[in-house]
Design a protein around this motif. Sequence first.
Motif, PDB file in Angstrom:
ATOM      1  N   PHE A 113       0.821  -1.214   0.000  1.00  0.00           N
ATOM      2  CA  PHE A 113       0.000   0.000   0.000  1.00  0.00           C
ATOM      3  C   PHE A 113       0.857   1.267   0.000  1.00  0.00           C
ATOM      4  CE2 PHE A 113      -3.549  -2.602   2.115  1.00  0.00           C
ATOM      5  CZ  PHE A 113      -4.159  -2.831   0.896  1.00  0.00           C
ATOM      6  N   THR A 114       2.030   1.207   0.627  1.00  0.00           N
ATOM      7  CA  THR A 114       2.895   2.392   0.591  1.00  0.00           C
ATOM      8  C   THR A 114       3.437   2.620  -0.813  1.00  0.00           C
ATOM      9  OG1 THR A 114       4.819   1.063   1.295  1.00  0.00           O
ATOM     10  CG2 THR A 114       3.588   2.211   3.017  1.00  0.00           C
ATOM     11  N   GLN A 115       3.518   1.557  -1.621  1.00  0.00           N
ATOM     12  CA  GLN A 115       3.994   1.694  -2.998  1.00  0.00           C
ATOM     13  C   GLN A 115       2.871   2.088  -3.952  1.00  0.00           C
ATOM     14  OE1 GLN A 115       6.343  -1.593  -4.460  1.00  0.00           O
ATOM     15  NE2 GLN A 115       7.361  -1.904  -2.501  1.00  0.00           N
ATOM     16  N   THR A 116       1.689   1.520  -3.736  1.00  0.00           N
ATOM     17  CA  THR A 116       0.591   1.737  -4.686  1.00  0.00           C
ATOM     18  C   THR A 116      -0.342   2.863  -4.262  1.00  0.00           C
ATOM     19  OG1 THR A 116      -0.839   0.126  -3.558  1.00  0.00           O
ATOM     20  CG2 THR A 116       0.610  -0.714  -5.299  1.00  0.00           C
ATOM     21  N   GLY A 117      -0.298   3.230  -2.964  1.00  0.00           N
ATOM     22  CA  GLY A 117      -1.292   4.149  -2.440  1.00  0.00           C
ATOM     23  C   GLY A 117      -2.558   3.399  -2.073  1.00  0.00           C
ATOM     24  N   MET A 118      -3.524   4.119  -1.478  1.00  0.00           N
ATOM     25  CA  MET A 118      -4.786   3.497  -1.075  1.00  0.00           C
ATOM     26  C   MET A 118      -5.948   4.365  -1.524  1.00  0.00           C
ATOM     27  SD  MET A 118      -4.279   1.884   2.728  1.00  0.00           S
ATOM     28  CE  MET A 118      -4.469   3.484   3.491  1.00  0.00           C
ATOM     29  N   PRO A 119      -7.100   3.739  -1.794  1.00  0.00           N
ATOM     30  CA  PRO A 119      -8.280   4.537  -2.141  1.00  0.00           C
ATOM     31  C   PRO A 119      -8.674   5.459  -0.987  1.00  0.00           C
ATOM     32  CG  PRO A 119      -8.621   2.209  -2.647  1.00  0.00           C
ATOM     33  CD  PRO A 119      -7.368   2.286  -1.843  1.00  0.00           C
ATOM     34  N   ASP A 120      -8.922   6.721  -1.304  1.00  0.00           N
ATOM     35  CA  ASP A 120      -9.406   7.672  -0.301  1.00  0.00           C
ATOM     36  C   ASP A 120     -10.932   7.633  -0.320  1.00  0.00           C
ATOM     37  OD1 ASP A 120     -10.103   9.765   1.322  1.00  0.00           O
ATOM     38  OD2 ASP A 120      -8.633  11.166   0.506  1.00  0.00           O
ATOM     39  N   THR A 121     -11.512   6.902   0.633  1.00  0.00           N
ATOM     40  CA  THR A 121     -12.964   6.684   0.632  1.00  0.00           C
ATOM     41  C   THR A 121     -13.751   7.945   0.976  1.00  0.00           C
ATOM     42  OG1 THR A 121     -12.845   5.914   2.934  1.00  0.00           O
ATOM     43  CG2 THR A 121     -12.717   4.240   1.197  1.00  0.00           C
ATOM     44  N   ARG A 122     -13.050   9.013   1.371  1.00  0.00           N
ATOM     45  CA  ARG A 122     -13.747  10.271   1.688  1.00  0.00           C
ATOM     46  C   ARG A 122     -13.971  11.117   0.442  1.00  0.00           C
ATOM     47  NH1 ARG A 122      -9.252  12.160   5.726  1.00  0.00           N
ATOM     48  NH2 ARG A 122      -8.134  11.448   3.864  1.00  0.00           N
ATOM     49  N   LYS A 123     -13.350  10.705  -0.683  1.00  0.00           N
ATOM     50  CA  LYS A 123     -13.476  11.478  -1.919  1.00  0.00           C
ATOM     51  C   LYS A 123     -14.104  10.617  -3.014  1.00  0.00           C
ATOM     52  CE  LYS A 123      -9.429  14.367  -0.889  1.00  0.00           C
ATOM     53  NZ  LYS A 123      -8.098  14.799  -1.360  1.00  0.00           N
ATOM     54  N   VAL A 124     -14.821  11.253  -3.929  1.00  0.00           N
ATOM     55  CA  VAL A 124     -15.493  10.549  -5.014  1.00  0.00           C
ATOM     56  C   VAL A 124     -15.002  11.107  -6.345  1.00  0.00           C
ATOM     57  CG1 VAL A 124     -17.705   9.995  -6.097  1.00  0.00           C
ATOM     58  CG2 VAL A 124     -17.527  10.127  -3.590  1.00  0.00           C
ATOM     59  N   THR A 205     -15.533   6.100  -8.472  1.00  0.00           N
ATOM     60  CA  THR A 205     -14.452   5.389  -7.807  1.00  0.00           C
ATOM     61  C   THR A 205     -13.850   6.317  -6.760  1.00  0.00           C
ATOM     62  OG1 THR A 205     -12.437   4.099  -8.153  1.00  0.00           O
ATOM     63  CG2 THR A 205     -12.656   6.130  -9.427  1.00  0.00           C
ATOM     64  N   ASN A 206     -12.971   5.775  -5.953  1.00  0.00           N
ATOM     65  CA  ASN A 206     -12.233   6.591  -4.989  1.00  0.00           C
ATOM     66  C   ASN A 206     -10.844   6.863  -5.538  1.00  0.00           C
ATOM     67  OD1 ASN A 206     -13.761   4.446  -2.689  1.00  0.00           O
ATOM     68  ND2 ASN A 206     -14.227   6.632  -2.747  1.00  0.00           N
ATOM     69  N   PRO A 207     -10.359   8.095  -5.496  1.00  0.00           N
ATOM     70  CA  PRO A 207      -9.006   8.373  -5.982  1.00  0.00           C
ATOM     71  C   PRO A 207      -7.958   7.694  -5.104  1.00  0.00           C
ATOM     72  CG  PRO A 207      -9.897  10.278  -4.824  1.00  0.00           C
ATOM     73  CD  PRO A 207     -11.019   9.294  -4.937  1.00  0.00           C
ATOM     74  N   ILE A 208      -6.853   7.315  -5.722  1.00  0.00           N
ATOM     75  CA  ILE A 208      -5.743   6.698  -5.001  1.00  0.00           C
ATOM     76  C   ILE A 208      -4.839   7.800  -4.454  1.00  0.00           C
ATOM     77  CG2 ILE A 208      -3.768   5.143  -5.172  1.00  0.00           C
ATOM     78  CD1 ILE A 208      -6.458   3.750  -5.474  1.00  0.00           C
ATOM     79  N   THR A 209      -4.510   7.712  -3.174  1.00  0.00           N
ATOM     80  CA  THR A 209      -3.653   8.717  -2.551  1.00  0.00           C
ATOM     81  C   THR A 209      -2.458   8.045  -1.894  1.00  0.00           C
ATOM     82  OG1 THR A 209      -4.919   8.623  -0.484  1.00  0.00           O
ATOM     83  CG2 THR A 209      -5.593  10.257  -2.108  1.00  0.00           C
ATOM     84  N   SER A 210      -1.348   8.756  -1.834  1.00  0.00           N
ATOM     85  CA  SER A 210      -0.152   8.259  -1.151  1.00  0.00           C
ATOM     86  C   SER A 210      -0.393   8.258   0.355  1.00  0.00           C
ATOM     87  CB  SER A 210       1.055   9.136  -1.488  1.00  0.00           C
ATOM     88  OG  SER A 210       1.324   9.095  -2.872  1.00  0.00           O
ATOM     89  N   VAL A 211       0.129   7.237   1.022  1.00  0.00           N
ATOM     90  CA  VAL A 211      -0.071   7.111   2.461  1.00  0.00           C
ATOM     91  C   VAL A 211       1.232   6.732   3.141  1.00  0.00           C
ATOM     92  CG1 VAL A 211      -2.530   6.505   2.399  1.00  0.00           C
ATOM     93  CG2 VAL A 211      -0.817   4.723   2.090  1.00  0.00           C
TER      94      VAL A 211
END
Length: 357
Positions: A113-124, A205-211
């Motif tokens: 997940f640190t490499q790919t990022g994760m979906p930000d479920t708060r954004k559409v 979808t949810n945008p992918i964000t760096s985490v």
Amino acid sequence: MNLLTLLEFILFFGVMLFVHEFGHYLVAKLFKIRVEEFGFGFPPRLVKLFKIGETDFTLNLIPFGAFVRLSGENDPSVPGGFGSANPLARIAVLLGGPVMNLLLGVVLFSVMFTQTGMPDTRKVMIASVAEGSPAAQAGMAVGDLIIRVNQTPVTSMEQLIATVQENKGKEVTITLLRGDQEISVQAVPRVQPPPGEGALGISMTNPITSVSWFETVPVSFRATFEQARMILEMPGRLIRGEVSGEQARVVGPVGIYSMFSQAREMDEENAASTDPFERTLTLRLMTVITIALGLTNLFPIPALDGGRILFILPEVITRRRIPPQYENLVHLIGFVALILLMFYITAQDILNPIQLP
């Protein structure tokens, strides 16, 4: 056969088995059960590396994983040994290996997940726009973030759907974020949209964000649980015909190496891809295999950790132990059966190589 890929596989497989045995070792030490040997690789022994307390740490010839030799493992008459420990301590030691594999799965998910990022479920984010739909007529585009409907902030896909449903047939003002620019458009959600389309005519979808690694931990635990659930549900899905026999097939080290090699090739082919998910197939495969190893060892099969726990459970309830000679005989038969099964699985892996989808 690529030598570098083979060495990488041996390292991965070795680490996976090492972590399993290290879990047994840690819990045994926690309950003050004597550990006679912790071996890196499998016998025959090459050299004794060092000694910590009563435990010899050894290097062995076969370069796969590790093993732990507990004092009095099958003999309850040995003081301070595994066999003479109370039943709950023995169950904890047996659980230590599988649990460590599942925790390794959590760690690998976090790395991914640190490499790919994760979906930000708060954004559409808009994933597609149907031709001729209210969204298309309003000028909404793929990649736009929907941040408000009228004056109601959008905080999830579910909340957006509910808001749109409440305003069917009414003109709404939708505020979008396109790049760094906010724009507002007007649209009328359809009361009776065409089959397969929603009121606005978009898919979301949810945008992918760096985490950060810390942010991935809760999601990684959930992902590990979901992966374990999918593995447990596989026999039922196979019976119902939801998956094919090839998809649900059991593989051994040869089959795992084949999948590992294919995953490495795919990652190399996708090295220039801008989608990080296309460059992490090997890591995802390693995660699934690690979780599967931990879970499989908990199955109530003789000679596996789960099978040994099954023999201890009656003792917890009745305070009477199943005679060790009977238990050892069952585990010996189970071990021989597993070896024969492994030969069969290996033959299938060689004669009918598995192919990743």
